[in-house]
Design a protein around this motif. Structure first.
Motif, mmCIF file in Angstrom:
data_model
loop_
_atom_site.group_PDB
_atom_site.id
_atom_site.type_symbol
_atom_site.label_atom_id
_atom_site.label_comp_id
_atom_site.label_asym_id
_atom_site.label_seq_id
_atom_site.Cartn_x
_atom_site.Cartn_y
_atom_site.Cartn_z
ATOM 1 N N HIS A 41 12.058 20.845 -37.012
ATOM 2 C CA HIS A 41 11.956 21.571 -38.121
ATOM 3 C C HIS A 41 12.995 22.455 -38.687
ATOM 4 O O HIS A 41 13.369 22.563 -39.737
ATOM 5 C CB HIS A 41 10.765 22.732 -37.690
ATOM 6 N N ARG A 42 13.722 22.777 -37.676
ATOM 7 C CA ARG A 42 15.033 23.783 -37.990
ATOM 8 C C ARG A 42 16.095 22.768 -38.479
ATOM 9 O O ARG A 42 16.857 23.203 -39.358
ATOM 10 C CB ARG A 42 15.397 24.578 -36.563
ATOM 11 N N VAL A 72 15.780 15.120 -39.716
ATOM 12 C CA VAL A 72 15.430 15.060 -38.450
ATOM 13 C C VAL A 72 13.917 15.104 -38.509
ATOM 14 O O VAL A 72 13.272 15.990 -38.949
ATOM 15 C CB VAL A 72 15.959 16.310 -37.682
ATOM 16 N N VAL A 73 13.407 13.874 -38.226
ATOM 17 C CA VAL A 73 11.719 13.510 -38.266
ATOM 18 C C VAL A 73 11.271 13.480 -36.917
ATOM 19 O O VAL A 73 11.647 13.071 -35.957
ATOM 20 C CB VAL A 73 11.644 12.077 -38.889
ATOM 21 N N LEU A 74 10.111 14.516 -36.738
ATOM 22 C CA LEU A 74 9.489 14.699 -35.498
ATOM 23 C C LEU A 74 8.571 13.477 -35.505
ATOM 24 O O LEU A 74 8.078 13.007 -36.416
ATOM 25 C CB LEU A 74 8.825 15.831 -35.338
ATOM 26 N N VAL A 75 8.694 12.728 -34.228
ATOM 27 C CA VAL A 75 7.595 11.619 -34.002
ATOM 28 C C VAL A 75 6.881 12.042 -32.888
ATOM 29 O O VAL A 75 7.300 12.206 -31.702
ATOM 30 C CB VAL A 75 8.446 10.551 -33.674
ATOM 31 N N ASP A 76 5.642 12.176 -33.010
ATOM 32 C CA ASP A 76 4.681 12.505 -31.946
ATOM 33 C C ASP A 76 4.356 11.196 -30.866
ATOM 34 O O ASP A 76 3.293 10.418 -31.331
ATOM 35 C CB ASP A 76 3.275 13.031 -32.212
ATOM 36 N N GLN A 77 5.030 11.032 -29.885
ATOM 37 C CA GLN A 77 4.797 10.125 -28.999
ATOM 38 C C GLN A 77 3.845 10.638 -27.632
ATOM 39 O O GLN A 77 3.199 10.014 -27.278
ATOM 40 C CB GLN A 77 6.034 9.689 -28.247
ATOM 41 N N ALA A 78 3.456 11.953 -28.055
ATOM 42 C CA ALA A 78 2.528 12.455 -26.822
ATOM 43 C C ALA A 78 1.086 12.351 -26.883
ATOM 44 O O ALA A 78 0.212 11.896 -26.212
ATOM 45 C CB ALA A 78 2.870 13.919 -26.504
ATOM 46 N N SER A 79 0.767 12.452 -28.393
ATOM 47 C CA SER A 79 -0.616 12.580 -28.649
ATOM 48 C C SER A 79 -1.053 11.371 -28.477
ATOM 49 O O SER A 79 -0.683 10.296 -28.932
ATOM 50 C CB SER A 79 -0.949 13.178 -30.059
ATOM 51 N N LEU A 106 15.001 10.178 -35.840
ATOM 52 C CA LEU A 106 13.551 10.249 -35.244
ATOM 53 C C LEU A 106 13.654 11.004 -33.858
ATOM 54 O O LEU A 106 14.222 10.392 -32.887
ATOM 55 C CB LEU A 106 13.007 9.011 -35.306
ATOM 56 N N LEU A 107 13.174 12.217 -33.982
ATOM 57 C CA LEU A 107 13.168 12.932 -32.601
ATOM 58 C C LEU A 107 11.763 12.970 -32.014
ATOM 59 O O LEU A 107 10.793 13.414 -32.875
ATOM 60 C CB LEU A 107 13.595 14.363 -32.898
ATOM 61 N N ALA A 108 11.728 12.385 -31.003
ATOM 62 C CA ALA A 108 10.360 12.135 -30.352
ATOM 63 C C ALA A 108 9.703 13.418 -29.482
ATOM 64 O O ALA A 108 10.757 13.951 -28.631
ATOM 65 C CB ALA A 108 10.286 10.887 -29.448
ATOM 66 N N GLN A 109 8.657 13.664 -29.413
ATOM 67 C CA GLN A 109 7.974 14.294 -28.391
ATOM 68 C C GLN A 109 7.593 13.337 -27.407
ATOM 69 O O GLN A 109 6.799 12.544 -27.468
ATOM 70 C CB GLN A 109 6.686 15.314 -29.139
ATOM 71 N N VAL A 110 8.279 13.821 -26.317
ATOM 72 C CA VAL A 110 8.066 12.810 -25.097
ATOM 73 C C VAL A 110 6.670 12.422 -24.599
ATOM 74 O O VAL A 110 5.776 13.286 -24.690
ATOM 75 C CB VAL A 110 9.080 13.213 -23.930
#
Length: 461
Positions: free
Chosen positions: A219-220, A228-235, A191-195
């Motif tokens: 995505h790549r 690899v799942v994007l986790v939006d921690q920023a919004s 789980l890859l976070a946008q910081v």
């Protein structure tokens, strides 16, 4: 003994006394007869009380031995900088995330070579204060091989400056980390976070650019068998309200937001839990900033119907040596008993790690919890004559204390109650001192002057 000394020794004295009477140790069970709470020897010795107590003891013993065996826990590794590691001047997402997962029925284990204290004890992680992603790429893979995880929670991107133009290097180090995780565990999910954003500017003005690059990287690298799942921690994270004074590290509100974002992402990749717990939380006491809650499990549809006088109730107190613990400890037991027609409650109380409390405050809270349940029996649909307390370790001792005597600040008006023989009479509730002295008095001297003779079959002490 001086009154002050007596108060300081009160819990220890009461615990020892109960153990002499009932041989309770780490797991304490006590039937509570309102409002006297076992004055000397109480109505629990009368025949009408025995069926409930025997049933309750049997149910609890069956519960302890008959829980369905859960599968191996899902191993989680939290990787990052100080935001992951936590510190004493700001909040960290790991403990609130653990609470959310446990309450939802997931069986997980945090792994890693680092650890930091929480109210349930240390939770392992791979967080390093002041370190950047390049440091993590050089350090964490070896630790991951020692402590392989099924899922990695990766939040890293701070600890650079905008003048360094760091985004390409951070992205490359992030990809290096994911490659190393996959080499050690080909089925790992990352789980890859946008910081989270920071208000320390212009130092961290590169973070929006970094988050866009991390989204492209996720995505790549995402594959059906190697997620690899994007986790939006920023919004939704606002550094003006969600960080401490340094404008970087999360406060309690910010940590809760991060935990919720991780939790929602984990729900999409974890196997479906066997059951999810959804108790009703009710505040029974406010002490300063601490709102102490009862986690109430009501019988679900299809459970045995309530008797006309109300259901029996059980109040659990968690263990943890007066320093650690959480009401979540007894969620499975509460759910099991609720399905069988009881109202089951797991009570929070003040402890050292979360509130700086001593066992004396814990004991006062336990008494207040039982008192609140008894006072709100009609609202809860509970029979006030059939309330039990149970607990583990320190919680077992709290259950014992609630059964022994009343708190010094408790109310003691004359009210309609039941005395030692189980007959309704009008008598003031005894104090803790009166309870201790009455244990040595002859049986007749413990009866209220207005008390009628005991009914046939009532077993006198």
């Amino acid at each position: 003994m001086a009154p002050e000394a007596a108060r300081e020794n009160r819990p220890v004295t009461e615990i020892a006394q109960l153990r002499r009477r009932a041989a309770l140790n780490d797991f304490g069970i006590a039937s509570l007869v309102p409002p006297a709470l076992l004055p000397g020897r109480s109505a629990m010795h009368c025949a009408p009380r025995l069926p409930f107590r025997r049933w309750l003891a049997g149910a609890l013993l069956a519960l302890l031995s008959a829980g369905a065996a859960a599968g191996a826990p899902v191993r989680l590794m939290a990787v990052g900088d100080s935001i992951t590691a936590g510190a004493d001047f700001f909040s960290c997402y790991r403990y609130p995330l653990w609470e959310k997962l446990f309450a939802a029925g997931y069986v997980v284990e945090f792994v890693g070579t680092q650890s930091s204290a929480t109210r349930v004890g240390p939770l392992a992680h791979e967080g390093y204060g002041g370190k950047n992603t390049e440091f993590l790429a050089a350090t964490v893979p070896a630790h991951f091989r020692e402590h392989p995880a099924d899922i990695v929670l990766l939040h890293s991107g701070h600890n650079h400056t905008v003048e360094e133009k760091p985004v390409p290097g951070i992205v490359a180090a992030t990809e290096q980390l994911i490659t190393a995780f996959r080499a050690a565990n080909p089925r790992v999910t990352v789980l890859l976070a946008q910081v989270i954003p920071a208000g320390k500017l212009p130092k961290y003005s590169y973070l929006p650019e970094l988050n866009a690059a991390l989204a492209a990287l996720a995505h790549r690298l995402d594959r059906p068998d190697q997620r690899v799942v994007l986790v939006d921690q920023a919004s939704g994270f606002d550094w003006t309200t969600d960080t401490v004074a340094d404008k970087v590290h999360p406060n309690a509100r910010g940590a809760e937001k991060m935990a919720e974002a991780w939790f929602q992402a984990l729900r999409r990749v974890l196997p479906q839990p066997a059951r999810e717990f959804a108790p009703r939380r009710m505040i029974y006491r406010q002490v300063g900033d601490a709102a102490l809650e009862l986690h109430v499990f009501a019988p679900p549809a299809g459970a045995p119907s309530a008797p006309a006088r109300g259901r029996p109730a059980v109040v659990f107190f968690y263990g943890g040596g007066w320093t650690h613990g959480t009401p979540l400890q007894f969620y499975p037991e509460c759910a099991w008993l609720a399905e069988r027609g009881l109202l089951a409650i797991s009570a929070d109380y003040r402890i050292a790690s979360a509130h700086g409390a001593t066992p004396f405050e814990s004991a006062d809270d336990a008494r207040a919890a039982i008192r609140w349940v008894r006072d709100h029996a009609r609202e809860l649909g509970v029979d006030p004559a059939r309330i039990a307390a149970a607990g583990a370790s320190a919680g077992g001792q709290l259950a014992a204390i609630t059964a022994l005597s009343r708190a010094p600040d408790d109310r003691a008006p004359r009210r309609r109650t039941r005395c030692c023989c189980g007959i309704p009479c009008s008598t003031p509730a005894p104090t803790a001192t009166a309870t201790r002295s009455s244990a040595r008095a002859p049986p007749n001297s413990r009866r209220s002057p207005s008390c009628r003779p005991p009914p046939p079959g009532c077993r006198r002490p």
